[in-house]
Write a protein that holds these residues in place. Structure first.
Motif, PDB file in Angstrom:
ATOM      1  N   ALA A  95       3.892   3.098  -4.103  1.00 51.43           N
ATOM      2  CA  ALA A  95       2.793   2.695  -3.405  1.00 51.43           C
ATOM      3  C   ALA A  95       1.565   2.166  -4.238  1.00 51.43           C
ATOM      4  CB  ALA A  95       2.242   4.133  -2.876  1.00 51.43           C
ATOM      5  N   TRP A  96       1.181   1.226  -3.998  1.00 49.73           N
ATOM      6  CA  TRP A  96       0.103   0.486  -4.791  1.00 49.73           C
ATOM      7  C   TRP A  96      -1.440   0.761  -4.329  1.00 49.73           C
ATOM      8  CZ3 TRP A  96       0.675  -1.310  -9.714  1.00 49.73           C
ATOM      9  CH2 TRP A  96       2.264  -1.638 -10.234  1.00 49.73           C
ATOM     10  N   GLY A  97      -1.404   1.467  -3.099  1.00 47.38           N
ATOM     11  CA  GLY A  97      -2.675   1.633  -2.264  1.00 47.38           C
ATOM     12  C   GLY A  97      -3.538   2.743  -2.915  1.00 47.38           C
ATOM     13  N   LYS A  98      -4.892   2.669  -3.114  1.00 45.23           N
ATOM     14  CA  LYS A  98      -5.550   3.622  -3.656  1.00 45.23           C
ATOM     15  C   LYS A  98      -5.451   4.982  -2.528  1.00 45.23           C
ATOM     16  CE  LYS A  98      -9.262   1.510  -6.357  1.00 45.23           C
ATOM     17  NZ  LYS A  98      -9.572   2.465  -7.502  1.00 45.23           N
ATOM     18  N   GLY A 128       0.849  -1.507  -0.085  1.00 46.29           N
ATOM     19  CA  GLY A 128       0.044   0.106   0.193  1.00 46.29           C
ATOM     20  C   GLY A 128       0.931   1.397   0.114  1.00 46.29           C
ATOM     21  N   ALA A 129       1.895   1.356   0.982  1.00 48.61           N
ATOM     22  CA  ALA A 129       2.604   2.374   1.095  1.00 48.61           C
ATOM     23  C   ALA A 129       4.000   2.617   0.212  1.00 48.61           C
ATOM     24  CB  ALA A 129       3.023   2.645   2.560  1.00 48.61           C
ATOM     25  N   GLY A 130       4.464   1.354  -0.343  1.00 48.94           N
ATOM     26  CA  GLY A 130       5.515   1.643  -1.169  1.00 48.94           C
ATOM     27  C   GLY A 130       6.820   1.453  -0.150  1.00 48.94           C
ATOM     28  N   ILE A 131       8.048   1.574  -0.674  1.00 53.56           N
ATOM     29  CA  ILE A 131       9.194   1.521   0.063  1.00 53.56           C
ATOM     30  C   ILE A 131       9.969   2.773  -0.424  1.00 53.56           C
ATOM     31  CG2 ILE A 131      11.277   0.532   0.849  1.00 53.56           C
ATOM     32  CD1 ILE A 131      10.020  -2.252   0.170  1.00 53.56           C
ATOM     33  N   GLY A 132      10.111   3.777   0.437  1.00 56.58           N
ATOM     34  CA  GLY A 132      10.792   4.998   0.360  1.00 56.58           C
ATOM     35  C   GLY A 132      12.277   4.708  -0.201  1.00 56.58           C
ATOM     36  N   GLY A 133      12.666   5.709  -0.971  1.00 57.42           N
ATOM     37  CA  GLY A 133      14.069   5.324  -1.515  1.00 57.42           C
ATOM     38  C   GLY A 133      14.421   4.387  -2.477  1.00 57.42           C
TER      39      GLY A 133
END
Length: 126
Positions: free
Chosen positions: A58-61, A48-53
């Motif tokens: 982020a795949w969440g709506k 949902g949030a992805g991984i920063g860097g």
């Protein structure tokens, strides 16, 4: 989540980076033992949030992505079905050969001595 519904979402969105069975490639390996206390919740939050860097978006709506909470739960359920990859076999050291190191060095030294002697004799005659 429903792993069979997650397979559809995974093949549409995740397979290009994470591989058909989560073996990794461009993206991280997903076929592993997940150390989190609630691995499904952890996977849902990362999806949902992805991984920063990193290149993991982020795949969440709620973060601008295309996936609903149910789709992320389905993908997490599928990911947890992937079998952890067996550790790579450690290559065995190569055999030393028919002769040991000392014998090989002795033979090499003898050949060098013979070569030197041959050159000395050749140039003495010349």
């Amino acid at each position: 989540g429903d792993p069979s519904a997650g397979a559809v979402v995974y093949h549409e969105n995740c397979i290009a980076c994470h591989g058909e069975q989560g073996q990794g490639g461009f993206g991280y390996t997903l076929a592993k033992d997940w150390p989190a206390a609630d691995p499904a919740a952890y996977i849902r939050s990362v999806v949902g949030a992805g991984i920063g860097g990193t290149k993991m978006p982020a795949w969440g709506k709620n973060r601008g992505g295309p996936l609903t909470d149910q789709q992320m739960a389905d993908v997490a359920a599928l990911v947890l079905t992937f079998s952890p990859l067996a550790p790579a076999a450690t290559p065995s050291p190569q055999a030393a050969g028919p002769l040991g190191r000392a014998a090989s060095l002795a033979i090499l030294g003898g050949l060098l001595a013979l070569g030197t002697l041959a050159l000395v004799l050749y140039y003495r005659r010349a």
